[in-house]
Design a protein around this motif. Structure first.
Motif, PDB file in Angstrom:
ATOM      1  N   UNK A  34     -71.320  25.968  22.140  1.00 47.27           N
ATOM      2  CA  UNK A  34     -71.304  26.164  20.688  1.00 47.27           C
ATOM      3  C   UNK A  34     -71.763  24.883  20.003  1.00 47.27           C
ATOM      4  N   UNK A  35     -72.164  24.961  18.740  1.00 48.91           N
ATOM      5  CA  UNK A  35     -72.556  23.751  18.003  1.00 48.91           C
ATOM      6  C   UNK A  35     -71.352  22.843  17.767  1.00 48.91           C
ATOM      7  N   UNK A  36     -71.572  21.612  17.330  1.00 46.36           N
ATOM      8  CA  UNK A  36     -70.443  20.714  17.055  1.00 46.36           C
ATOM      9  C   UNK A  36     -69.484  21.323  16.026  1.00 46.36           C
ATOM     10  N   UNK A  37     -68.218  20.955  16.142  1.00 45.97           N
ATOM     11  CA  UNK A  37     -67.196  21.542  15.283  1.00 45.97           C
ATOM     12  C   UNK A  37     -67.466  21.273  13.805  1.00 45.97           C
ATOM     13  N   UNK A  38     -67.914  20.042  13.472  1.00 43.88           N
ATOM     14  CA  UNK A  38     -68.132  19.752  12.064  1.00 43.88           C
ATOM     15  C   UNK A  38     -69.235  20.629  11.483  1.00 43.88           C
ATOM     16  N   UNK A  39     -70.245  20.902  12.276  1.00 43.12           N
ATOM     17  CA  UNK A  39     -71.327  21.774  11.802  1.00 43.12           C
ATOM     18  C   UNK A  39     -70.797  23.188  11.549  1.00 43.12           C
ATOM     19  N   UNK A  40     -69.954  23.679  12.443  1.00 34.93           N
ATOM     20  CA  UNK A  40     -69.372  25.017  12.255  1.00 34.93           C
ATOM     21  C   UNK A  40     -68.462  25.041  11.022  1.00 34.93           C
ATOM     22  N   UNK A  41     -67.690  23.964  10.827  1.00 39.80           N
ATOM     23  CA  UNK A  41     -66.798  23.875   9.669  1.00 39.80           C
ATOM     24  C   UNK A  41     -67.619  23.867   8.384  1.00 39.80           C
ATOM     25  N   UNK A  56     -57.336  26.406   6.558  1.00 43.26           N
ATOM     26  CA  UNK A  56     -57.752  26.336   7.959  1.00 43.26           C
ATOM     27  C   UNK A  56     -57.836  27.724   8.605  1.00 43.26           C
ATOM     28  N   UNK A  57     -56.977  28.619   8.173  1.00 43.71           N
ATOM     29  CA  UNK A  57     -56.999  29.983   8.708  1.00 43.71           C
ATOM     30  C   UNK A  57     -58.313  30.676   8.352  1.00 43.71           C
ATOM     31  N   UNK A  58     -58.746  30.544   7.093  1.00 40.33           N
ATOM     32  CA  UNK A  58     -59.999  31.178   6.651  1.00 40.33           C
ATOM     33  C   UNK A  58     -61.201  30.561   7.363  1.00 40.33           C
ATOM     34  N   UNK A  59     -61.169  29.236   7.540  1.00 37.84           N
ATOM     35  CA  UNK A  59     -62.260  28.554   8.242  1.00 37.84           C
ATOM     36  C   UNK A  59     -62.334  29.041   9.678  1.00 37.84           C
ATOM     37  N   UNK A  60     -61.177  29.116  10.347  1.00 40.61           N
ATOM     38  CA  UNK A  60     -61.134  29.570  11.738  1.00 40.61           C
ATOM     39  C   UNK A  60     -61.629  31.002  11.859  1.00 40.61           C
ATOM     40  N   UNK A  61     -61.263  31.830  10.905  1.00 41.39           N
ATOM     41  CA  UNK A  61     -61.677  33.235  10.923  1.00 41.39           C
ATOM     42  C   UNK A  61     -63.197  33.351  10.807  1.00 41.39           C
ATOM     43  N   UNK A  64     -64.806  32.130  14.006  1.00 36.79           N
ATOM     44  CA  UNK A  64     -64.585  33.100  15.076  1.00 36.79           C
ATOM     45  C   UNK A  64     -65.499  34.306  14.929  1.00 36.79           C
ATOM     46  N   UNK A  65     -65.759  34.729  13.695  1.00 38.13           N
ATOM     47  CA  UNK A  65     -66.671  35.857  13.482  1.00 38.13           C
ATOM     48  C   UNK A  65     -68.069  35.544  14.002  1.00 38.13           C
ATOM     49  N   UNK A  66     -68.510  34.332  13.748  1.00 41.78           N
ATOM     50  CA  UNK A  66     -69.883  33.967  14.083  1.00 41.78           C
ATOM     51  C   UNK A  66     -70.057  33.555  15.542  1.00 41.78           C
ATOM     52  N   UNK A  70     -68.840  32.284  22.342  1.00 36.46           N
ATOM     53  CA  UNK A  70     -69.010  30.980  22.968  1.00 36.46           C
ATOM     54  C   UNK A  70     -67.851  30.021  22.728  1.00 36.46           C
ATOM     55  N   UNK A  71     -66.860  30.408  21.954  1.00 36.43           N
ATOM     56  CA  UNK A  71     -65.732  29.527  21.664  1.00 36.43           C
ATOM     57  C   UNK A  71     -64.710  29.534  22.792  1.00 36.43           C
TER      58      UNK A  71
END
Length: 159
Positions: A34-41, A56-61, A64-66, A70-71
């Motif tokens: 997967x891409x770096x975490x900051x990029x996903x955030x 954080x819940x909305x960000x994780x959701x 996770x959708x995208x 690969x996570x």
């Protein structure tokens, strides 16, 4: 009466034997798919576009959708650590229990896209045709009377 020592039936392995067992199994370096975490955030925060930041819940959701396929299983724990680290570095701003991109991060994402366009449009002949402007020199200001040189001159003229 003499004390008898209990001998255990299991053998103790020497350090050499232990190192041989460990060296038999080659370790494969773990590479993230997967891409770096900051990029996903950053992508999640930009898609959510919440004024006061996203939880954080909305960000994780969103992540996770995208990137569900690969996570890793423990990505939520790693995500929370990455959020805290990004706040410490100044990339994110924490507002109560929510996170949003800092102003510097927003500016760098916008300027990087605009700078790429400007670099592509510049041609070498255009740069050579531009004339350089000469900077005007400022006239020197006279030394103040309070300086040591001025005081010596005043004393010499007085005597």
């Amino acid at each position: 009466m003499a004390k008898e020592k209990n001998k255990s039936p299991t053998k103790k392995k020497s350090p050499v034997a232990m190192s041989e067992e460990k060296s038999k199994k080659p370790r494969k370096p773990k590479t993230a798919t997967h891409p770096p975490y900051f990029q996903m955030i950053k992508e999640a925060l930009m898609t959510l576009k919440e004024k006061n930041g996203s939880s954080p819940y909305a960000i994780a959701k969103k992540i996770e959708e995208k990137y569900k396929s690969v996570l890793p299983e423990n990505f939520r724990k790693t995500l929370s650590l990455q959020l805290k680290n990004s706040v410490a570095k100044g990339k994110l701003v924490k507002i109560r229990a929510s996170y949003k991109l800092s102003e510097t991060t927003k500016m760098t994402t916008r300027s990087s896209s605009s700078s790429r366009k400007s670099k592509r449009t510049l041609n070498k002949p255009e740069v050579a045709t531009k004339k350089k402007r000469k900077a005007k020199k400022k006239p020197r200001q006279p030394k103040s009377i309070k300086s040591s040189v001025g005081k010596k001159a005043l004393k010499a003229s007085a005597t």
